[in-house]
Design a protein around this motif. Structure first.
Motif: not given
Lengths: 454, 454
Positions: A340-342, A405-408
């Protein structure tokens, strides 16, 4: 020792202790494609809070690991039970204990399916907003354990926004109640949020007080836009919708490979080569005007746009998106990813996916919840074992998401599959804090060991 | 030892270490009316993350307690610093580091005032929804530390719904970043939610990534309804609005004593004796129709209703509600309480307040965020010290709120004032778990000791 554990379980839980080979085998796996090498000691089909407490007391006394489990639809290996472990199934606890339209809440047992709950709420004019793609087959408890999301999240929130309170059985069998029934509440630390998404590592959720919404009045409007220029153009168009200040209920993006796979599976005409698709749905009092505004933005962005004000036609258009998982399964074994990313980074993330495809010589069919920046790249391969080359490509893609700037993981969780990347995102200091918090809840390390924190 | 601590602070932080009597005295108190018996060692006016880290390193080396502090507007004694403690003020860190309209987020330092932030966001067409009554004088960091609410919460959420990520300095001076910039994210445990509302007991928030909303288009509509029958009728009417499926932006209830105090302070005509007032505001695309529907419901419930479609007139009506705190201060010293109950229990909670008033022979002017069931009963007395009789009445009222399925505090926090009731609500098992989680973050017990966990 294992026979002693089994004897004690059977003594207290009778025929709710299941050691049939088929049940033991099923409990080894979830929908991630991963399975434990060996089967668990037993599957216990809990029918009550007291059953869960009995299992946890025996587990604590004997130091036996317990893997809590709903319907087994997870995609991160979080509910896989292996040798020497007890698979504790909550699937049989399906009661709705309370529905309060005046307080917009329901109290439920964890095993009820998301879709069954919503079927029961509809006559009250209510719904529980989290809508993972698995909603017809996944449990509310599983949704809570993973912190599930879905298609409607940008507008209507994720599980963490939709739970007021939880009943939790601790590792040693004690029952606690965390959270509150009121809209507001800041008494002490927010353990409700801590349990949500904790993937069975802190306690066993045996009840949930859910925050409900009223059904949205009026009909939804659906816009489908084909982008012959490809997925980057579609991603930029979706960002333009958000930037224009419109909040669609649903905004789903499918790249060319995904679209082709679904069309083939559903027997539809093949889409034009390289074309991506954006499917947008608006609802609420301004739905029609918003649909027209979205259509205009997508046309300006180069899309071939069709607007439908007919809900049935809208459902047909969304069916293409909802058919993604089965369509991918027709291509081979899939490692379904979940970065997931901005929102603004969505086009750049698609560039990274294209780069990884080129560098590793693979195709990565990808769908995205474009309204919230959550992508599901699918790594397809032959056989049961993820090849090293695929893991290397996935590793490259995870690091790209973190750089942007995202998440796993946006909604699937860490489980077994991503535990080796967890410290990369959290940093060592935070990783140790999180592991020490787990230690507070589970000093013996018997709650879903090896998951999340490796 | 204290002189050594001061010397080390001054060596590293120079004139940001403030030992002026006025500053030390101010740091003893917040707006709760409570103050520490003696003054802290020093007030450190942090200007940077590095300053905060330096303070925490010295505190850890010397075992010195630290009380993080924003603007000191709290109502639970959570930021009061006393003898031997360092008051660590974040009030000077006011920068807005980033505003991203495309990603609907802002990155800010903790000392910025809520209202200043919103003034800066407005030109971008954005706002941060939490709106505590103190928003003109309270900091974003303080709002986060208490898990603040406000008037708009039922429709637009509380602080916990409006923070994506936090930068936190730990007890030993290490800096961690928790949370994510993306809409979705379930990587590991949700430490962001754990820090929100933790009242300075787990770490020092030095930066926040806030989730923003777009300004709501169109104008708001305001309904004021006077209920000559009194507060119970007004509470039932507010419950009827919620039960009808209407979600106002604001729905505020004032009982007769509150209304009289505000009218007197503002020099308005006295309201009719015993009358309570409900002030409702609707916004968004359906605002006008919803205002008419609300008016009809309130009329049916016996209210004398006036509808205003003029925002300026609406603001004037709301000013009566917003003047509550200063009006109560004209009556004496106030212990401002903050219980929250399920919306359906609001009439019953007013019955309990009436019972406590009768049994203790006191008047408890009460306002309520009726849309979310959060009540602020005000115990008014003479002098600086809360009399035992007032504490006994408050105790009675807290227990009534818990019996009705409510919670001790909706938005003010536990601080010093409610720590003796904390275990009553949480239960001993959960209380110990929460305290042990604090121990993971703060093994020496130097972070705001004595607050929340007594």
């Amino acid at each position: 020792m294992p026979s002693d554990v089994l004897a004690r379980l059977t003594e207290q839980l009778g025929d709710r202790v299941d050691t049939s080979p088929a049940s033991l085998d099923a409990a080894r796996a979830d929908k991630s494609g991963f399975a434990a090498d060996t089967a668990p000691l037993a599957v216990v089909h809990a029918a009550s809070v007291a059953d869960v407490q009995a299992v946890m007391r025996i587990a604590t006394d004997t130091g036996t690991p317990v893997v809590p489990r709903g319907a087994g639809t997870g995609l991160a290996g979080g509910a896989n039970a292996g040798g020497g472990e007890i698979a504790l199934s909550l699937r049989g606890m399906t009661r709705i204990l309370e529905v309060r339209p005046d307080d917009l809440l329901a109290v439920v047992e964890p095993g009820i399916l998301n879709a069954d709950l919503n079927d029961a709420l509809a006559p009250h004019g209510l719904w529980w907003a989290p809508d993972p793609a698995s909603r017809a087959i996944s449990t509310v408890g599983g949704n809570i354990a993973t912190g599930a999301g879905g298609l409607l999240c940008a507008k209507y929130g994720v599980v963490r926004d939709a739970v007021l309170a939880l009943d939790v059985v601790l590792a040693d069998g004690r029952l606690i109640h965390v959270g509150h029934r009121s809209v507001k509440g800041v008494t002490g630390l927010d353990l409700t949020s801590l349990f949500i998404g904790s993937e069975g590592t802190l306690g066993v959720v045996v009840g949930a007080t859910l925050k409900l919404r009223r059904l949205v009045p009026g009909q939804s409007h659906t816009i489908a836009a084909v982008f012959p220029q490809g997925v980057r153009a579609a991603a930029e168009a979706s960002a333009a919708v958000t930037a224009a200040g419109i909040q669609p209920a649903i905004m789903e993006l499918m790249d060319a490979a995904s679209l082709a796979a679904v069309h083939a599976m559903l027997g539809l005409d093949a889409p034009s080569a390289g074309a991506a698709q954006l499917t947008v749905q608006t609802d609420g009092p301004a739905a029609a005007a918003e649909a027209d505004a979205v259509a205009e933005i997508l046309r300006s962005a180069g899309g071939e746009v069709a607007v439908s004000h007919d809900p049935a036609e809208g459902e047909r258009l969304l069916r293409i998106r909802r058919s993604m998982h089965p369509a991918i399964e027709t291509l081979g074994t899939a490692l379904i990813e979940d970065v997931s990313v901005p929102r603004s980074a969505l086009p750049a993330m698609f560039d990274e996916i294209a780069r990884v495809e080129r560098e590793y010589g693979i195709v990565i069919p990808t769908v995205a919840h474009a309204g919230d920046g959550n992508l599901h790249p699918n790594f397809v391969f032959e056989g049961d074992e993820v090849p090293d080359r695929i893991w290397a490509a996935a590793d490259d893609l995870f690091r790209a998401a973190l750089r942007l700037g995202g998440t796993l993981t946006g909604e699937h969780g860490i489980g077994l599959l991503k535990r080796r990347w967890l410290a990369d995102e959290l940093g060592d200091d935070q990783w140790r804090l999180q592991r020490d918090i787990k230690g507070v809840f589970d000093p013996q390390g018997i709650l879903n060991p090896g998951k999340v924190f490796a």
